[in-house]
Each structure stands twice: as structure tokens, then as C-alpha cells.
Write a protein that holds these residues in place. Structure first.
Motif, PDB file in Angstrom:
ATOM      1  N   SER A 172       0.890  -1.275  -0.050  1.00 39.54           N
ATOM      2  CA  SER A 172       0.004   0.006  -0.030  1.00 39.54           C
ATOM      3  C   SER A 172       0.834   1.202  -0.019  1.00 39.54           C
ATOM      4  O   SER A 172       0.498   2.391  -0.623  1.00 39.54           O
ATOM      5  CB  SER A 172      -0.960   0.067   1.291  1.00 39.54           C
ATOM      6  N   ASN A 173       2.019   1.180   0.845  1.00 40.14           N
ATOM      7  CA  ASN A 173       2.925   2.457   0.842  1.00 40.14           C
ATOM      8  C   ASN A 173       3.429   2.712  -0.599  1.00 40.14           C
ATOM      9  O   ASN A 173       3.374   3.884  -0.923  1.00 40.14           O
ATOM     10  CB  ASN A 173       4.135   1.999   1.813  1.00 40.14           C
ATOM     11  N   ILE A 174       3.884   1.535  -1.236  1.00 40.70           N
ATOM     12  CA  ILE A 174       4.417   1.678  -2.622  1.00 40.70           C
ATOM     13  C   ILE A 174       3.237   2.262  -3.757  1.00 40.70           C
ATOM     14  O   ILE A 174       3.522   2.971  -4.159  1.00 40.70           O
ATOM     15  CB  ILE A 174       5.167   0.473  -3.121  1.00 40.70           C
ATOM     16  N   ALA A 175       2.217   1.580  -3.432  1.00 43.19           N
ATOM     17  CA  ALA A 175       1.026   2.112  -4.441  1.00 43.19           C
ATOM     18  C   ALA A 175       0.526   3.470  -4.273  1.00 43.19           C
ATOM     19  O   ALA A 175       0.550   4.156  -5.040  1.00 43.19           O
ATOM     20  CB  ALA A 175      -0.074   0.977  -4.267  1.00 43.19           C
ATOM     21  N   ASN A 176       0.474   3.938  -2.808  1.00 46.51           N
ATOM     22  CA  ASN A 176      -0.066   5.140  -2.525  1.00 46.51           C
ATOM     23  C   ASN A 176       1.048   6.362  -3.079  1.00 46.51           C
ATOM     24  O   ASN A 176       0.907   7.329  -3.263  1.00 46.51           O
ATOM     25  CB  ASN A 176      -0.126   5.467  -0.731  1.00 46.51           C
ATOM     26  N   THR A 177       2.489   5.909  -2.928  1.00 49.24           N
ATOM     27  CA  THR A 177       3.364   6.874  -3.270  1.00 49.24           C
ATOM     28  C   THR A 177       3.576   6.949  -4.688  1.00 49.24           C
ATOM     29  O   THR A 177       3.507   8.011  -5.417  1.00 49.24           O
ATOM     30  CB  THR A 177       4.862   6.180  -2.751  1.00 49.24           C
ATOM     31  N   ALA A 178       3.165   5.980  -5.589  1.00 48.04           N
ATOM     32  CA  ALA A 178       3.157   5.768  -6.819  1.00 48.04           C
ATOM     33  C   ALA A 178       1.795   6.922  -7.384  1.00 48.04           C
ATOM     34  O   ALA A 178       2.048   7.401  -8.443  1.00 48.04           O
ATOM     35  CB  ALA A 178       2.860   4.531  -7.479  1.00 48.04           C
ATOM     36  N   GLU A 179       0.802   6.578  -6.741  1.00 52.34           N
ATOM     37  CA  GLU A 179      -0.371   7.315  -6.899  1.00 52.34           C
ATOM     38  C   GLU A 179      -0.083   8.859  -6.782  1.00 52.34           C
ATOM     39  O   GLU A 179      -0.412   9.886  -7.614  1.00 52.34           O
ATOM     40  CB  GLU A 179      -1.341   7.166  -6.049  1.00 52.34           C
ATOM     41  N   TRP A 180       0.798   9.264  -5.575  1.00 59.89           N
ATOM     42  CA  TRP A 180       0.964  10.679  -5.429  1.00 59.89           C
ATOM     43  C   TRP A 180       2.005  11.264  -6.600  1.00 59.89           C
ATOM     44  O   TRP A 180       1.758  12.441  -7.019  1.00 59.89           O
ATOM     45  CB  TRP A 180       1.937  10.552  -4.194  1.00 59.89           C
ATOM     46  N   VAL A 181       2.929  10.296  -7.257  1.00 56.36           N
ATOM     47  CA  VAL A 181       3.850  10.671  -8.059  1.00 56.36           C
ATOM     48  C   VAL A 181       3.140  11.085  -9.500  1.00 56.36           C
ATOM     49  O   VAL A 181       3.305  12.011 -10.257  1.00 56.36           O
ATOM     50  CB  VAL A 181       4.834   9.503  -8.322  1.00 56.36           C
ATOM     51  N   MET A 182       1.971  10.136  -9.628  1.00 59.77           N
ATOM     52  CA  MET A 182       1.235  10.274 -11.104  1.00 59.77           C
ATOM     53  C   MET A 182      -0.113  11.242 -10.907  1.00 59.77           C
ATOM     54  O   MET A 182      -0.965  11.345 -11.736  1.00 59.77           O
ATOM     55  CB  MET A 182       0.781   8.722 -11.281  1.00 59.77           C
ATOM     56  N   LYS A 183      -0.249  11.507  -9.445  1.00 59.40           N
ATOM     57  CA  LYS A 183      -1.306  12.528  -9.153  1.00 59.40           C
ATOM     58  C   LYS A 183      -2.649  12.094  -9.494  1.00 59.40           C
ATOM     59  O   LYS A 183      -3.334  12.709 -10.134  1.00 59.40           O
ATOM     60  CB  LYS A 183      -1.207  13.805 -10.090  1.00 59.40           C
ATOM     61  N   VAL A 184      -2.722  10.784  -9.018  1.00 55.41           N
ATOM     62  CA  VAL A 184      -4.071   9.952  -9.063  1.00 55.41           C
ATOM     63  C   VAL A 184      -4.338   9.534  -7.915  1.00 55.41           C
ATOM     64  O   VAL A 184      -3.322   9.331  -6.947  1.00 55.41           O
ATOM     65  CB  VAL A 184      -4.291   8.651 -10.045  1.00 55.41           C
ATOM     66  N   ASN A 185      -5.593   9.214  -7.528  1.00 54.88           N
ATOM     67  CA  ASN A 185      -6.020   8.477  -6.148  1.00 54.88           C
ATOM     68  C   ASN A 185      -6.819   7.502  -6.086  1.00 54.88           C
ATOM     69  O   ASN A 185      -8.348   7.932  -5.778  1.00 54.88           O
ATOM     70  CB  ASN A 185      -6.356   9.977  -5.157  1.00 54.88           C
ATOM     71  N   TYR A 186      -6.519   6.443  -6.249  1.00 51.13           N
ATOM     72  CA  TYR A 186      -7.533   5.232  -6.334  1.00 51.13           C
ATOM     73  C   TYR A 186      -7.636   4.729  -5.009  1.00 51.13           C
ATOM     74  O   TYR A 186      -8.861   4.057  -4.775  1.00 51.13           O
ATOM     75  CB  TYR A 186      -7.064   4.081  -7.389  1.00 51.13           C
ATOM     76  N   LEU A 187      -6.621   4.660  -4.328  1.00 55.05           N
ATOM     77  CA  LEU A 187      -6.782   3.784  -3.137  1.00 55.05           C
ATOM     78  C   LEU A 187      -6.709   4.777  -1.826  1.00 55.05           C
ATOM     79  O   LEU A 187      -5.906   5.935  -2.029  1.00 55.05           O
ATOM     80  CB  LEU A 187      -5.415   2.784  -2.683  1.00 55.05           C
ATOM     81  N   GLU A 188      -7.255   4.697  -0.816  1.00 54.37           N
ATOM     82  CA  GLU A 188      -6.883   5.530   0.505  1.00 54.37           C
ATOM     83  C   GLU A 188      -6.350   4.800   1.434  1.00 54.37           C
ATOM     84  O   GLU A 188      -6.823   3.815   1.837  1.00 54.37           O
ATOM     85  CB  GLU A 188      -8.666   5.868   0.800  1.00 54.37           C
TER      86      GLU A 188
END
Length: 365
Positions: A172-188
Motif C-alpha cells: 500500500s505504501n508503494i502504491a500510494n506513493t506511486a499514486e502521489w507521483v502520478m497525481k491520481v488517487n484510487y486507494l485511500e
């Protein structure tokens, strides 16, 4: 380890743990890194993140004490029942006592609902004891494989628990960081990547990892089979993990638009695991003869952490409004001192109440 041997560094760890709990629950630190991204706000946010090691240290001490000595199943079951009773009783007492302090109001039905749901900012801190009950239920099985000469079952269980808790959160940490980089937010926050395959989904199962790790480290330290890193190295590792936790907290705050709680939501991160284990090992360097008075003081606090845990919520809610009136209430040093004051005041109340014959039963397991 002898059954009744008292190790002063375990008292030190419990003192650190209960202080971090008091500091986390009651402070007036400005930590809104979104509304006020100043240097001091980031510093406050980083320091507050240290409190993520508070509750995990308690789990580690429990493992250190319980896994390295024999136990009686009948007495163990009795202890589980007593924890359940004390949790409910203190839930009722705390809710009732906080009514005049916080101006709360309940109908009988609302009071029962608040108790059943462990109302937030009132009695939700009792999640720790609920988790302890879950741990104690599993303990006879954990103890059985922990004591075996063949460590395969222990490594399998520990590895599985680690993968499905810390490993899952790491994904989740990796996925959330990737979302932040890509400026998307699928997971909370955290996502259960293992879905129904995750046997530990449903309670704070990361506690199992801390519990077993505490037992293992204690055994190695007692037998001098663990080469402790030097204090500067350990301190550096702890600080590095805290900086990574800070960075992740900032990323999550910016990604979700609300300040991420690096304490409660940090318990099952690798960063907090490293900080907690580091503090455990660092504290083990403290020896009994260094300062008899200090050791005695730590023993008094260490033997009353359960009572302090129950009482600090009442003391904190009673004193916090007055503390906030102080002109320096948002100062970092003042908040660190205030956390210590809540601890000491709570200890004083516990020691007084334990002198009352019937009331003292509320602090005994």
C-alpha cells in the motif's frame, strides 16, 4: 530467565511507551502540514510521529515477558477474562466521568451505543486491550511453536503474519506513493491486497509480529547471542526510519487532502517496526546499577502502566483546556513537558486509588 526476575530495561521501555502514548493523545502541537507548511510545523509533525512506537513497544514487552517463561493455561484464561472485564468496566467509567468534563450528553441508549462502538476521542484508546485479548487467545499456540526445537513452524507463522500485515501495508505504501507521483488517487490509505486470503484481516494483527519479535530479541539479549549495534548506529537507523515515515506522511497528506496520522496509521509500517525494534535494543543497554533512584522510579511507573493507560485519558481531557490557555501551549518543548505531566499526574492518581481496598482491583490483572 527466572520467573520473577525484574529487568530494569523492560521498565525503561514501558516508561518510554506510556510517555509516547500520553504525548500522542494529549498535546496542542500545530501539525497541519497542508494549511501551514512551515519548518516548525514539519518539525512538530516529525516529532509526533515518534509516538508511533508507543503501543508497539507494549506489545514487544508482552512478548519478551510471556514467551520466555512457563505459563499456566488456567491462569492465562483467567487473565483473558479479567482483561475483557476491565476493558468494559473502564469503558463505562471513562464515558461516565468524561460527561461533566467534556460536556457530553447521552440517553441510556446513546450511552450503550457509545460503549459498544468504543466512541472516538473518548474510549477508542481501549483498542489496545481488545488487541491484547486477541493476542492472549493466540498465545498458547504461539508459545507451543516458539518453544519447539524445530523453529520451522515459528518462522512460517511469523513470516506469514509479517507478509499479511507489514508486507501488505508495504504494498500500500508503494502504491500510494506511486499514486502521489502520478497525481491520481484510487486507494485511500491501506488496501488489503490479499483479499480473503488474508487470515489476519479483522484485527490489529501486526501486534503478533511485535509480540514474537519482542520475545525473540529478549531471548537473544539474555543469552548474549545478539550483537547489539552501537548506540550511534542504532540512533542513525531510528532517525532514518522516522524521516522516511515523515516523508510518507507528507505524501499521504498531500495525496488525500487531509493530514495523515503517522502514529495510528504508522503502527503497521516498516518504518515504525524499525523504530520500535531500535528503541527496544537501545533501551536494553541500560543496566540496573547505573542509578538506583532512577531505576526505582522506572520500576514504579513500569509496574503501573496499565493504570496510567486507563487514567491518562481522564487526566488529559481534564487538563488539556487549561493547558491550551497558556501562551506557549503550541511550543514543541512545552508539549513534550505536558506529555510528561499527564503521565506523572496519572501515576499519582493511580497510586492513590490503589490504596482503596475495592478500587485497587480496577488496576490489577
Amino acid at each position: 530467565m527466572r520467573p520473577r526476575e525484574r529487568l530494569v530495561y523492560l521498565d525503561l521501555i514501558k516508561v518510554v511507551a506510556i510517555y509516547l502514548v500520553c504525548f500522542y493523545h494529549f498535546n496542542d502541537l500545530p501539525t497541519d502540514v497542508l494549511a501551514n507548511p512551515s519548518f516548525f510545523t514539519y518539525l512538530n509533525y516529525a516529532v509526533k510521529g515518534m509516538a508511533s512506537a508507543g503501543v508497539p513497544l507494549f506489545f514487544m514487552v508482552n512478548g519478551a515477558l510471556m514467551l520466555n517463561r512457563s505459563y499456566n493455561l488456567r491462569k492465562h484464561i483467567h487473565k483473558i477474562i479479567m482483561i475483557c472485564i476491565l476493558t468494559v468496566v473502564w469503558g463505562i467509567l471513562t464515558l461516565a466521568i468524561l460527561i461533566p468534563i467534556n460536556g457530553d450528553s447521552y440517553t441510556p441508549v446513546q450511552f450503550a451505543k457509545a460503549l459498544i462502538e468504543w466512541k472516538m476521542f473518548r474510549i477508542n484508546h481501549l483498542w489496545f486491550l481488545q488487541t491484547l485479548v486477541c493476542l492472549y487467545i493466540l498465545f498458547p499456540l504461539i508459545k507451543e511453536i516458539y518453544d519447539k526445537d524445530d523453529k520451522g513452524p515459528l518462522y512460517f507463522f511469523f513470516g506469514t503474519a509479517f507478509l499479511l500485515t507489514f508486507g501488505n501495508v508495504l504494498l500500500s505504501n508503494i502504491a500510494n506513493t506511486a499514486e502521489w507521483v502520478m497525481k491520481v488517487n484510487y486507494l485511500e490509505k491501506n488496501y488489503n491486497f490479499f483479499n480473503k486470503f488474508n487470515v489476519f484481516n479483522g484485527f490489529y494483527a501486526f501486534s503478533i509480529v511485535y509480540f514474537i519479535l519482542g520475545g525473540w530479541l529478549q531471548a537473544k539479549l539474555q543469552d548474549n547471542r545478539f550483537r547489539r549495534p552501537g548506540s550511534p548506529v542504532l540512533t542513525g537507523i531510528i532517525l532514518t526510519a522516522l524521516i522516511v515515515l515523515l516523508g510518507y506522511g507528507i505524501i499521504m497528506s498531500q495525496s488525500n487532502g487531509e493530514v495523515f496520522d503517522t502514529v495510528f496509521d504508522g503502527y503497521d509500517t516498516l518504518m515504525t517496526l524499525i523504530v520500535t525494534a531500535g528503541l527496544f535494543i537501545l533501551s536494553s543497554r541500560y543496566k540496573q546499577g547505573k542509578s538506583p533512584r532512577l531505576s526505582k522510579g522506572m520500576e514504579v511507573i513500569g509496574s503501573n502502566t496499565l493504570g496510567i493507560y486507563f487514567i491518562h485519558v481522564i487526566v488529559g481531557w481534564f487538563t488539556l483546556p487549561y493547558y491550551k490557555l497558556l501562551p506557549f501551549s503550541t511550543n514543541l518543548l512545552a508539549n513534550l513537558i505536558y506529555g510528561a505531566a499527564v503521565l506523572i499526574l496519572s501515576l499519582g492518581v493511580v497510586l492513590l486509588l490503589k490504596k482503596i481496598p475495592v478500587v485497587k482491583l480496577l488496576f490489577r490483572l
